[in-house]
Design an enzyme around this catalytic site. Structure first.
Site, PDB file in Angstrom:
ATOM      1  N   HIS A  18      -9.273 -38.070  -9.962  1.00  0.00           N
ATOM      2  CA  HIS A  18     -10.434 -37.953  -9.050  1.00  0.00           C
ATOM      3  C   HIS A  18     -10.073 -37.745  -7.580  1.00  0.00           C
ATOM      4  O   HIS A  18     -10.400 -38.556  -6.719  1.00  0.00           O
ATOM      5  CB  HIS A  18     -11.381 -39.144  -9.212  1.00  0.00           C
ATOM      6  CG  HIS A  18     -10.717 -40.493  -9.376  1.00  0.00           C
ATOM      7  ND1 HIS A  18      -9.805 -40.984  -8.484  1.00  0.00           N
ATOM      8  CD2 HIS A  18     -10.867 -41.441 -10.321  1.00  0.00           C
ATOM      9  CE1 HIS A  18      -9.412 -42.184  -8.881  1.00  0.00           C
ATOM     10  NE2 HIS A  18     -10.033 -42.479 -10.001  1.00  0.00           N
ATOM     11  N   ASP A  71     -14.698 -39.264 -14.941  1.00  0.00           N
ATOM     12  CA  ASP A  71     -14.561 -40.670 -14.535  1.00  0.00           C
ATOM     13  C   ASP A  71     -15.799 -41.459 -14.987  1.00  0.00           C
ATOM     14  O   ASP A  71     -16.316 -42.316 -14.262  1.00  0.00           O
ATOM     15  CB  ASP A  71     -14.350 -40.815 -13.024  1.00  0.00           C
ATOM     16  CG  ASP A  71     -13.880 -42.214 -12.616  1.00  0.00           C
ATOM     17  OD1 ASP A  71     -13.600 -43.031 -13.515  1.00  0.00           O
ATOM     18  OD2 ASP A  71     -13.802 -42.482 -11.413  1.00  0.00           O
ATOM     19  N   ASN A  97      -8.377 -49.781 -18.336  1.00  0.00           N
ATOM     20  CA  ASN A  97      -8.860 -50.986 -17.628  1.00  0.00           C
ATOM     21  C   ASN A  97      -9.961 -51.693 -18.417  1.00  0.00           C
ATOM     22  O   ASN A  97     -11.055 -51.936 -17.943  1.00  0.00           O
ATOM     23  CB  ASN A  97      -9.335 -50.651 -16.213  1.00  0.00           C
ATOM     24  CG  ASN A  97     -10.479 -49.667 -16.172  1.00  0.00           C
ATOM     25  OD1 ASN A  97     -10.688 -48.914 -17.119  1.00  0.00           O
ATOM     26  ND2 ASN A  97     -11.236 -49.678 -15.095  1.00  0.00           N
ATOM     27  N   HIS A 104     -21.922 -48.979 -16.273  1.00  0.00           N
ATOM     28  CA  HIS A 104     -22.201 -50.326 -15.768  1.00  0.00           C
ATOM     29  C   HIS A 104     -23.617 -50.706 -16.169  1.00  0.00           C
ATOM     30  O   HIS A 104     -24.510 -49.866 -16.183  1.00  0.00           O
ATOM     31  CB  HIS A 104     -22.075 -50.382 -14.242  1.00  0.00           C
ATOM     32  CG  HIS A 104     -20.666 -50.295 -13.756  1.00  0.00           C
ATOM     33  ND1 HIS A 104     -19.745 -51.277 -13.990  1.00  0.00           N
ATOM     34  CD2 HIS A 104     -20.024 -49.330 -13.064  1.00  0.00           C
ATOM     35  CE1 HIS A 104     -18.587 -50.920 -13.456  1.00  0.00           C
ATOM     36  NE2 HIS A 104     -18.725 -49.738 -12.893  1.00  0.00           N
ATOM     37  N   HIS A 140     -10.702 -38.284 -18.408  1.00  0.00           N
ATOM     38  CA  HIS A 140     -10.856 -39.519 -17.620  1.00  0.00           C
ATOM     39  C   HIS A 140     -12.207 -40.171 -17.904  1.00  0.00           C
ATOM     40  O   HIS A 140     -13.203 -39.882 -17.242  1.00  0.00           O
ATOM     41  CB  HIS A 140     -10.727 -39.200 -16.125  1.00  0.00           C
ATOM     42  CG  HIS A 140     -10.591 -40.416 -15.253  1.00  0.00           C
ATOM     43  ND1 HIS A 140      -9.823 -40.428 -14.115  1.00  0.00           N
ATOM     44  CD2 HIS A 140     -11.135 -41.659 -15.343  1.00  0.00           C
ATOM     45  CE1 HIS A 140      -9.895 -41.629 -13.540  1.00  0.00           C
ATOM     46  NE2 HIS A 140     -10.707 -42.386 -14.266  1.00  0.00           N
ATOM     47  N   ASP A 198      -5.347 -47.195 -13.646  1.00  0.00           N
ATOM     48  CA  ASP A 198      -6.607 -46.744 -13.033  1.00  0.00           C
ATOM     49  C   ASP A 198      -7.554 -47.895 -12.706  1.00  0.00           C
ATOM     50  O   ASP A 198      -7.672 -48.860 -13.452  1.00  0.00           O
ATOM     51  CB  ASP A 198      -7.330 -45.741 -13.930  1.00  0.00           C
ATOM     52  CG  ASP A 198      -8.552 -45.156 -13.222  1.00  0.00           C
ATOM     53  OD1 ASP A 198      -8.431 -44.843 -12.028  1.00  0.00           O
ATOM     54  OD2 ASP A 198      -9.605 -45.049 -13.846  1.00  0.00           O
ATOM     55  N   HIS A 258     -14.136 -44.069 -19.134  1.00  0.00           N
ATOM     56  CA  HIS A 258     -14.007 -45.509 -19.378  1.00  0.00           C
ATOM     57  C   HIS A 258     -14.961 -45.858 -20.515  1.00  0.00           C
ATOM     58  O   HIS A 258     -16.169 -45.677 -20.380  1.00  0.00           O
ATOM     59  CB  HIS A 258     -14.366 -46.298 -18.117  1.00  0.00           C
ATOM     60  CG  HIS A 258     -13.466 -45.996 -16.956  1.00  0.00           C
ATOM     61  ND1 HIS A 258     -12.328 -46.719 -16.695  1.00  0.00           N
ATOM     62  CD2 HIS A 258     -13.511 -45.019 -16.017  1.00  0.00           C
ATOM     63  CE1 HIS A 258     -11.723 -46.214 -15.628  1.00  0.00           C
ATOM     64  NE2 HIS A 258     -12.418 -45.176 -15.192  1.00  0.00           N
ATOM     65  N   LEU A 259     -14.393 -46.314 -21.633  1.00  0.00           N
ATOM     66  CA  LEU A 259     -15.239 -46.603 -22.794  1.00  0.00           C
ATOM     67  C   LEU A 259     -15.567 -48.094 -22.921  1.00  0.00           C
ATOM     68  O   LEU A 259     -16.350 -48.490 -23.784  1.00  0.00           O
ATOM     69  CB  LEU A 259     -14.599 -46.073 -24.078  1.00  0.00           C
ATOM     70  CG  LEU A 259     -14.419 -44.546 -24.129  1.00  0.00           C
ATOM     71  CD1 LEU A 259     -13.807 -44.125 -25.459  1.00  0.00           C
ATOM     72  CD2 LEU A 259     -15.730 -43.806 -23.899  1.00  0.00           C
ATOM     73  N   ARG A 260     -14.962 -48.909 -22.049  1.00  0.00           N
ATOM     74  CA  ARG A 260     -15.302 -50.343 -21.933  1.00  0.00           C
ATOM     75  C   ARG A 260     -14.990 -51.199 -23.159  1.00  0.00           C
ATOM     76  O   ARG A 260     -15.280 -52.383 -23.165  1.00  0.00           O
ATOM     77  CB  ARG A 260     -16.795 -50.525 -21.589  1.00  0.00           C
ATOM     78  CG  ARG A 260     -17.226 -49.858 -20.290  1.00  0.00           C
ATOM     79  CD  ARG A 260     -16.655 -50.552 -19.082  1.00  0.00           C
ATOM     80  NE  ARG A 260     -17.151 -49.971 -17.835  1.00  0.00           N
ATOM     81  CZ  ARG A 260     -16.367 -49.500 -16.857  1.00  0.00           C
ATOM     82  NH1 ARG A 260     -15.058 -49.536 -16.974  1.00  0.00           N
ATOM     83  NH2 ARG A 260     -16.883 -49.013 -15.756  1.00  0.00           N
TER      84      ARG A 260
HETATM   85 ZN   LIG Z   1     -10.016 -44.389 -10.856  1.00  0.00          ZN
END
Ligand SMILES: [Zn+2]
Lengths: 430, 307
Positions: A232, A305, A96, A309, A62, A153, A64-66
């Site tokens: 999560h 997760d 996402n 940012h 899980h 997600d 997020h590689l953006r």
């Molecule tokens: Zn999530």
């Protein structure tokens, strides 16, 4: 090229392996375990990892590689670098992005971006088009292009009706549906609801926002016979719901993040936005239930997760700041410090939750430490004491609440795809 | 005597001596306000910014008047929307303001925690004039001052806060301050408006308004803020008035010695009937006058501290 890992503890619970020996890797393939001649020693690059653990490469299901969309915060490359630095040889990245991973083209784009990297990157496809919860994404096509699971997600899949179809459809290729469990109508808040939110005056999200969707999804998994994976998990009742569902042989699995087993909502009292995440940090009682769930196997794996940012976005008024923290580079240290050194899990259980179980859930092969197998390995010093320093992170973003924290246990090196990462450098071992 | 903190962020955890000092100092300034020349030179040369990210004419005017009475230089920065939406971040705005060499910042913002955030990014003294659902300490101090003026002391008094407690920073600051000063605090309102965990703060929950009137010396009646999603927690203002509105009949039936406070502006016919709003039980206009004295006291005590 030949390399030798000298006197490592070869450790793989999946093979029942736990022995101290020398390991010879030639062109990325495990050639010999023990019985290595002096000639071979002389012709190889030797790494002295005596008494360090050599385990099947860790896997974070899980992150997020953006990319595509927010390359200012993270890219496939920088995220993969962070993974390698944190001890991971594989990650699954959430859809996402902007645009969302809802076309085969984007699945291929991400796979292409990571093809030359040490770290394996497996995209997770959007369950619905643009994650809007209205129409099915081309799941089959995404699966064939390399998506290993499906998720909206950031949100739960919007309605029971579309969830039903997503689950039914996913059965054709046995891919799990990964759910961010939060009822949208109850989730307009910035922290967990309770006395602390009352004192801090922040809009709050009740735990039942999570429990309701966990329950919905478990019942839908039972109804459709599909596989659901609870991302999560954060509340005590949700852990119990998963436990009961597993007893009934419903196909449910669950993961927890290091922050949800390490921190509580108390951490928010200075309004530091690095503690703002979704789902929010909960209470001591929830953390205790999560640890219990990790111990008895209710919670199958640990996942970061990892949510990068930019500083400008995080350094904002609390209610306006985005949710999420980065976690790839602190995950193993936190898990060892909080779970293994505090004797909640043994090392073997930890490796199952950080390497073996996530691959099982995603139907990926589990790396074996065996002659003629590809070397996909993480070398761990479980007792190394180090201080987290976000300025040294490989991740493009720095939004970690664990800066300056002292941890016990760290990855020393990773090996995969004929490449090695050691002492802050990548190099070929082909 | 001086305060134990160089900021006033809230009343949670503020020691009794600090509250006492603010209330006593306000008494001195209350006298100044009765003089023909209502101005003292105490904060001459100090620059104060009123940084208001939420519209609130009343609170801002009260602060501004207090600042003028103390001879401080005042700058108003008022914006109803977050500047973040206009491109400049809150942090940049504040850094810009600070570069103008301000000594104190009075801040109101829709996000809880902004006053704390300010203490991390500026060197100025920070006064919280209301942050999200968190606190509004000067309002609670002026409420406490007004109650003390009426009863002589706060210790042992029974004070009930009525209304949307879950969405009221005024309620929270009153609860923290009054508890510290030894009052018995209760809250009364529809159960959808009572926040989780409030009893663990030592606050009694009453869900019947007649009982609340009968059992208390003071009611602090909050404004029902329909603009803050109170609309989803009660069926209508009519129903609210029928079950929780304060009327003359209810007062006469239950307790003719009750004292009514209201932070304003009043929704007549909702939380208070017009008769009560203008009647003999309320001290609403005293609160307004006392508000200036309390804010003078806070500005004076923080502004003259040696940093
Ligand atoms: Zn999530």
């Amino acid at each position: 090229m030949k390399i030798i890992l000298k006197q490592v503890i070869l450790f793989n619970p999946y093979q029942n392996l736990n022995e101290k020996n020398d390991l010879l890797i030639e062109n990325g393939i495990i050639k010999k375990i023990g019985n290595i001649s002096t000639d071979e020693f002389n012709s190889a690059k030797v790494f002295d990892f005596e008494n360090k653990y050599c385990v099947p490469g860790l896997f974070d299901m899980h992150v997020h590689l953006r990319e595509p969309g927010r390359e200012d915060e993270e890219t496939v490359e920088t995220g993969s670098n962070a993974a390698a630095a944190g001890g991971f040889t594989g990650v699954a990245c959430m859809p996402n992005t902007n645009p969302a991973i809802d076309s085969a083209e984007i699945v291929r784009y991400i796979k292409e971006k990571s093809s030359n990297h040490l770290v394996d990157v497996y995209p997770i496809g959007a369950a619905t088009l643009d994650r809007k919860g209205e129409a099915l994404s081309p799941m089959y096509e995404l699966f064939e292009a390399g998506a290993v699971a499906f998720s909206d997600d950031g949100n739960a899949i919007k309605t029971a009706a579309i969830l039903r179809h997503v689950m039914e459809y996913s059965k054709m290729f046995d891919a799990p549906i990964i759910e961010h469990c939060e009822d949208e109508s109850l989730a307009n808040g910035a922290m967990n609801e309770g006395l602390t939110s009352t004192i801090l005056g922040l809009p709050a999200i009740p735990k039942i926002a999570e429990d309701l969707i966990v329950m919905r999804d478990i019942m839908m998994a039972e109804f459709t016979g599909a596989r659901v994976h609870i991302a999560h998990i954060s509340s005590k009742n949700s852990v119990e719901l998963v436990r009961q569902a597993k007893k009934k042989n419903i196909k449910v699995t669950a993961e927890v993040t290091p922050h949800h087993f390490t921190l509580t909502e108390e951490a928010l009292k200075n309004y530091d936005t690095n503690f703002k995440m979704s789902p929010p940090l909960r209470t001591r009682e929830d953390v205790d239930a999560i640890i219990e769930g990790l111990k008895d196997g209710t919670i199958d794996c640990i996942a970061s997760d990892h949510a990068p940012h930019s500083i400008e976005e995080k350094e904002m008024e609390f209610i306006f700041a985005p949710n999420g923290i980065i976690g790839l580079e602190t995950q193993l240290g936190l898990a060892l410090t909080e779970l293994v050194h505090k004797k909640h899990l043994n090392f073997s259980q930890l490796i199952e939750k950080l390497s073996i179980n996530p691959r099982k859930i995603l139907n990926l092969p589990i790396p074996l430490i065996k002659e003629n197998e590809k070397a996909n390995l993480t070398i761990i010093d479980p007792d190394l004491i180090w201080t987290v320093d976000v300025s040294k992170f490989k991740s493009k973003s720095k939004n970690s609440p664990f800066d300056k924290r002292i941890l016990k246990g760290k990855s020393l090196a990773v090996i995969n795809k004929g490449k090695m990462f050691f002492e802050d450098k990548f190099f070929d071992i082909m | 005597m001086s305060l134990s903190s160089r900021h006033l962020l809230g009343l949670y955890g503020v020691p009794k001596d600090d509250i006492q000092l603010i209330l006593d100092t306000a008494t001195t300034f209350r006298e100044v306000l009765e003089r023909p020349i209502k101005k003292v030179p105490t904060l001459q040369g100090k620059t104060i910014v009123n940084l208001f990210y939420e519209n609130s004419t009343r609170t801002r005017i009260s602060f501004e008047l207090a600042q003028k009475r103390l001879s401080a230089d005042t700058i108003n920065f008022t914006t109803s929307t977050s500047s973040t939406k206009k491109g400049e971040t809150f942090k940049d705005t504040v850094r810009n303001i600070e570069a103008m060499k301000v000594d104190m910042i009075v801040v109101r913002h829709q996000s809880a925690g902004v006053p704390q955030f300010l203490t991390r990014i500026t060197k100025a003294n920070i006064i919280n004039a209301g942050d999200g659902l968190h606190e509004h300490p000067t309002q609670a101090l002026l409420d406490m001052y007004s109650i003390r003026e009426k009863f002589g002391e706060l210790k042992g008094l029974n004070v009930c806060i009525v209304g949307d407690i879950a969405h009221s920073r005024v309620a929270m600051s009153n609860i923290f301050g009054l508890k510290t000063m030894g009052a018995n605090v209760s809250v009364c309102g529809p159960s959808t408006m009572i926040p989780m965990g409030i009893e663990s703060l030592g606050v009694k929950v009453i869900n019947n308004i007649d009982k609340a009137i009968a059992e208390n010396d003071v009611l602090n009646v909050l404004r029902i803020q329909l603009e803050r999603d109170a609309g989803r927690r009660i069926p209508s203002t009519r129903e609210y008035h029928n079950y929780f509105g304060i009327t003359s009949e209810r007062i006469e039936k239950n307790n003719k010695n009750i004292v009514i406070l209201h932070p304003g502006p009043i929704n007549r016919g909702v939380e208070l009937s017009s008769e009560v709003a203008d009647g003999p039980y309320q001290i609403i206009l005293d609160q307004v006058t006392n508000g200036v004295a309390i804010r003078m006291a806070v500005l004076y005590l923080l502004g003259t501290m040696v940093n």
